[in-house]
Design an enzyme around this catalytic site. Sequence first.
Site, PDB file in Angstrom:
ATOM      1  N   HIS A   7       0.826  -1.203   0.000  1.00  0.00           N
ATOM      2  CA  HIS A   7       0.000   0.000   0.000  1.00  0.00           C
ATOM      3  C   HIS A   7       0.867   1.262   0.000  1.00  0.00           C
ATOM      4  CE1 HIS A   7      -2.868   2.753   2.381  1.00  0.00           C
ATOM      5  NE2 HIS A   7      -3.430   2.575   1.194  1.00  0.00           N
ATOM      6  N   ARG A   8       0.766   2.072  -1.039  1.00  0.00           N
ATOM      7  CA  ARG A   8       1.611   3.272  -1.236  1.00  0.00           C
ATOM      8  C   ARG A   8       3.092   2.858  -1.260  1.00  0.00           C
ATOM      9  NH1 ARG A   8      -1.382   7.204   3.289  1.00  0.00           N
ATOM     10  NH2 ARG A   8      -3.482   6.481   2.860  1.00  0.00           N
ATOM     11  N   GLU A  34       0.391  -0.548  -4.666  1.00  0.00           N
ATOM     12  CA  GLU A  34      -0.763   0.349  -4.798  1.00  0.00           C
ATOM     13  C   GLU A  34      -0.217   1.755  -4.707  1.00  0.00           C
ATOM     14  OE1 GLU A  34      -4.156   2.827  -3.072  1.00  0.00           O
ATOM     15  OE2 GLU A  34      -2.099   2.577  -2.386  1.00  0.00           O
ATOM     16  N   ASP A  36      -1.342   6.294  -5.408  1.00  0.00           N
ATOM     17  CA  ASP A  36      -2.424   7.275  -5.600  1.00  0.00           C
ATOM     18  C   ASP A  36      -1.975   8.317  -6.610  1.00  0.00           C
ATOM     19  OD1 ASP A  36      -4.060   6.447  -3.098  1.00  0.00           O
ATOM     20  OD2 ASP A  36      -2.027   6.748  -2.346  1.00  0.00           O
ATOM     21  N   HIS A  49      -0.790  10.951  -2.144  1.00  0.00           N
ATOM     22  CA  HIS A  49      -2.101  10.590  -1.587  1.00  0.00           C
ATOM     23  C   HIS A  49      -2.998  11.787  -1.290  1.00  0.00           C
ATOM     24  CE1 HIS A  49      -4.963   9.511   1.615  1.00  0.00           C
ATOM     25  NE2 HIS A  49      -5.047   8.361   0.958  1.00  0.00           N
ATOM     26  N   GLU A 109      -4.716   4.126  -7.918  1.00  0.00           N
ATOM     27  CA  GLU A 109      -5.946   4.712  -7.370  1.00  0.00           C
ATOM     28  C   GLU A 109      -6.076   6.146  -7.853  1.00  0.00           C
ATOM     29  OE1 GLU A 109      -6.638   4.879  -3.073  1.00  0.00           O
ATOM     30  OE2 GLU A 109      -8.293   6.260  -3.473  1.00  0.00           O
ATOM     31  N   LYS A 111      -7.403   9.623  -7.523  1.00  0.00           N
ATOM     32  CA  LYS A 111      -7.976  10.470  -6.478  1.00  0.00           C
ATOM     33  C   LYS A 111      -9.031  11.367  -7.127  1.00  0.00           C
ATOM     34  CE  LYS A 111      -6.124   8.952  -2.751  1.00  0.00           C
ATOM     35  NZ  LYS A 111      -7.007   8.097  -1.922  1.00  0.00           N
ATOM     36  N   ASP A 228       0.182  -2.113   4.469  1.00  0.00           N
ATOM     37  CA  ASP A 228       1.385  -1.308   4.730  1.00  0.00           C
ATOM     38  C   ASP A 228       2.504  -2.218   5.236  1.00  0.00           C
ATOM     39  OD1 ASP A 228      -0.160   1.035   4.376  1.00  0.00           O
ATOM     40  OD2 ASP A 228      -0.704   1.094   6.499  1.00  0.00           O
TER      41      ASP A 228
HETATM   42  O1  G3P Z   1      -6.597   1.489  -2.448  1.00  0.00           O
HETATM   43  C1  G3P Z   1      -6.839   1.197  -1.118  1.00  0.00           C
HETATM   44  C2  G3P Z   1      -6.597   2.360  -0.210  1.00  0.00           C
HETATM   45  O2  G3P Z   1      -5.408   2.965  -0.586  1.00  0.00           O
HETATM   46  C3  G3P Z   1      -7.704   3.361  -0.189  1.00  0.00           C
HETATM   47  O3  G3P Z   1      -7.574   4.310   0.803  1.00  0.00           O
HETATM   48  O4  G3P Z   1      -6.986   6.520   1.696  1.00  0.00           O
HETATM   49  O5  G3P Z   1      -5.272   4.741   1.644  1.00  0.00           O
HETATM   50  O6  G3P Z   1      -6.006   5.836  -0.467  1.00  0.00           O
HETATM   51  P1  G3P Z   1      -6.410   5.393   0.922  1.00  0.00           P
HETATM   52 CA    CA Z   2      -4.775   4.619  -2.032  1.00  0.00          CA
END
Ligand code: G3P
Ligand code: CA
Length: 239
Positions: A7-8, A34, A36, A49, A109, A111, A228
């Site tokens: 994640h990120r 993943e 953003d 993000h 993702e 935004k 994470d």
């Molecule tokens: O893609 C899953 C997750 O990243 C969504 O929430 O706020 O971490 O971008 P957020």
């Molecule tokens: Ca995200």
Amino acid sequence: MTLIFAHRGYSGAYPENTMLAFMQAEKFCADGIELDVQLTKDGEVVVIHDETIDRTTNGKGFVKDYTLAELQKFDASYTYKKFGKRNPIPTLEEVLQWLQSNHLYCNIELKSGTSYEELVEKVIYLVRSYRMSERIIVSSFNHYSIVHSYRLAPEVEIAPLYREGLYMPWIYAGAIHAKAIHPNFKVAPDFIIKSSLKHGIKVRPYTVNNEKEMKRLFSLGCSAIITDELKKAVQYRKQ
Ligand code: G3P
Ligand code: CA
């Protein structure tokens, strides 16, 4: 086997949404990353993000109010002094370029800015230019964005993100041509995961950081988890 998406990037240990975090995700055996994306003032697709740069960089203000050149002067790893080096906000293009050197999946993702159509169009253009359609999943909380993505590029997988309990989400996914759903793990009980998989819809819950949840999802044969805590996830999956 349940895939593990960092994640990120490997954000549990490295500055989120930086090339460093993506490269460390590969090193620590993620199956995918993943990230953003948003647009800069001059229409470039950047990986960050928040709508503002305040939390993750040493600057202040909205991403949309800076040009790419201005944004890249800031340090997206300023709170991680131990790494010494400065890490700028990456462009999506840099990430796609780097993905040519490995086989990782990449969940982009989108935004939700005001010009969401422009963002989708630019992302699809880049994904196609780098011939990455098969390894990309486009997701968003803005479902109009992913439907727009599907209309432009049906070959690129789309997945709705959601955080409220949906009734029969596999039906909804089918209706918008999504082959997967990305629920918050809190609204992904066993029966929703099992039924979705049975109906051919992949499930990739986010953001799964605790041991009990990881083990539940691995034992259900969930399609992937977004976490994470990459190192822990890889270790628990082995068990
Ligand atoms: O893609 C899953 C997750 O990243 C969504 O929430 O706020 O971490 O971008 P957020
Ligand atoms: Ca995200």
